[in-house]
Scaffold this motif. Structure first.
Motif, mmCIF file in Angstrom:
data_model
loop_
_atom_site.group_PDB
_atom_site.id
_atom_site.type_symbol
_atom_site.label_atom_id
_atom_site.label_comp_id
_atom_site.label_asym_id
_atom_site.label_seq_id
_atom_site.Cartn_x
_atom_site.Cartn_y
_atom_site.Cartn_z
ATOM 1 N N ASP A 37 88.473 28.092 65.640
ATOM 2 C CA ASP A 37 88.121 26.873 66.365
ATOM 3 C C ASP A 37 88.129 25.659 65.435
ATOM 4 O O ASP A 37 88.654 24.593 65.791
ATOM 5 C CB ASP A 37 86.747 27.018 67.030
ATOM 6 N N LYS A 54 89.750 25.370 62.604
ATOM 7 C CA LYS A 54 91.147 25.130 62.202
ATOM 8 C C LYS A 54 91.884 24.354 63.281
ATOM 9 O O LYS A 54 92.617 23.402 62.996
ATOM 10 C CB LYS A 54 91.854 26.448 61.929
ATOM 11 N N ASP A 55 91.684 24.751 64.538
ATOM 12 C CA ASP A 55 92.323 24.057 65.646
ATOM 13 C C ASP A 55 91.844 22.604 65.736
ATOM 14 O O ASP A 55 92.647 21.684 65.995
ATOM 15 C CB ASP A 55 92.062 24.771 66.977
ATOM 16 N N GLU A 56 90.546 22.354 65.522
ATOM 17 C CA GLU A 56 90.027 20.991 65.558
ATOM 18 C C GLU A 56 90.623 20.142 64.447
ATOM 19 O O GLU A 56 90.976 18.974 64.648
ATOM 20 C CB GLU A 56 88.499 21.010 65.435
ATOM 21 N N ASP A 75 93.525 20.671 62.951
ATOM 22 C CA ASP A 75 94.937 20.451 63.289
ATOM 23 C C ASP A 75 95.085 19.337 64.329
ATOM 24 O O ASP A 75 96.003 18.515 64.247
ATOM 25 C CB ASP A 75 95.587 21.734 63.801
ATOM 26 N N ASP A 76 94.188 19.309 65.296
ATOM 27 C CA ASP A 76 94.243 18.262 66.335
ATOM 28 C C ASP A 76 93.968 16.880 65.736
ATOM 29 O O ASP A 76 94.609 15.890 66.119
ATOM 30 C CB ASP A 76 93.235 18.554 67.452
ATOM 31 N N LYS A 77 93.040 16.772 64.809
ATOM 32 C CA LYS A 77 92.705 15.475 64.202
ATOM 33 C C LYS A 77 93.819 14.994 63.281
ATOM 34 O O LYS A 77 94.033 13.802 63.128
ATOM 35 C CB LYS A 77 91.386 15.563 63.470
ATOM 36 N N LYS A 135 97.023 15.540 63.689
ATOM 37 C CA LYS A 135 98.133 15.090 64.528
ATOM 38 C C LYS A 135 97.759 13.776 65.108
ATOM 39 O O LYS A 135 98.086 12.812 65.319
ATOM 40 C CB LYS A 135 98.403 16.060 65.656
#
Length: 66
Positions: free
Chosen positions: A56, A58-60, A62-64, A66
Protein backbone atom coordinates in the motif's frame (compact mmCIF):
# COMPACT_ATOMS: atom_id res chain seq x y z
CA UNK A 1 -39.84 -51.02 38.24
CA UNK A 2 -40.88 -48.35 35.75
CA UNK A 3 -39.69 -45.55 38.07
CA UNK A 4 -36.36 -47.30 38.52
CA UNK A 5 -35.80 -47.53 34.77
CA UNK A 6 -36.78 -43.89 34.28
CA UNK A 7 -34.44 -42.85 37.09
CA UNK A 8 -31.54 -44.84 35.59
CA UNK A 9 -32.13 -43.39 32.13
CA UNK A 10 -32.31 -39.88 33.57
CA UNK A 11 -29.11 -40.37 35.58
CA UNK A 12 -27.32 -41.80 32.54
CA UNK A 13 -28.38 -38.90 30.30
CA UNK A 14 -27.32 -36.31 32.88
CA UNK A 15 -23.95 -37.98 33.41
CA UNK A 16 -23.43 -38.11 29.65
CA UNK A 17 -24.00 -34.37 29.37
CA UNK A 18 -21.47 -33.57 32.07
CA UNK A 19 -18.79 -35.92 30.77
CA UNK A 20 -19.18 -34.91 27.13
CA UNK A 21 -18.65 -31.22 27.94
CA UNK A 22 -15.21 -31.77 29.41
CA UNK A 23 -12.22 -30.71 27.40
CA UNK A 24 -10.07 -33.58 26.28
CA UNK A 25 -6.88 -34.00 28.26
CA UNK A 26 -3.71 -33.32 26.32
CA UNK A 27 -0.21 -34.35 27.15
CA UNK A 28 2.37 -31.62 27.80
CA UNK A 29 3.97 -32.45 24.45
CA UNK A 30 0.66 -31.93 22.64
CA UNK A 31 0.12 -28.62 24.44
CA UNK A 32 3.59 -27.42 23.43
CA UNK A 33 3.08 -28.52 19.84
CA UNK A 34 -0.25 -26.69 19.66
CA UNK A 35 1.28 -23.53 21.14
CA UNK A 36 4.14 -23.63 18.62
CA UNK A 37 1.69 -24.07 15.74
CA UNK A 38 -0.48 -21.21 17.00
CA UNK A 39 2.58 -18.97 17.31
CA UNK A 40 3.71 -19.90 13.80
CA UNK A 41 0.27 -19.09 12.42
CA UNK A 42 0.26 -15.73 14.22
CA UNK A 43 3.70 -14.87 12.82
CA UNK A 44 2.58 -15.76 9.29
CA UNK A 45 -0.53 -13.60 9.67
CA UNK A 46 1.54 -10.68 10.94
CA UNK A 47 4.01 -11.06 8.06
CA UNK A 48 1.13 -11.03 5.57
CA UNK A 49 -0.25 -7.87 7.16
CA UNK A 50 3.13 -6.15 6.97
CA UNK A 51 3.53 -7.20 3.34
CA UNK A 52 0.10 -5.77 2.50
CA UNK A 53 0.90 -2.48 4.24
CA UNK A 54 4.25 -2.25 2.43
CA UNK A 55 2.52 -2.72 -0.92
CA UNK A 56 0.00 0.00 0.00
CA UNK A 57 2.80 2.42 0.90
CA UNK A 58 4.66 1.57 -2.32
CA UNK A 59 1.51 2.23 -4.34
CA UNK A 60 0.99 5.59 -2.58
CA UNK A 61 4.59 6.60 -3.29
CA UNK A 62 4.25 5.57 -6.93
CA UNK A 63 1.05 7.63 -7.23
CA UNK A 64 2.70 10.75 -5.73
CA UNK A 65 5.74 10.41 -7.99
CA UNK A 66 3.54 10.33 -11.10
Amino acid sequence: MKKLIIALVLMFSISTVFTSCREEKKTPGEKIEEAVEDTGDAIEDAADDVEDKMEDVKDEIDDKVK
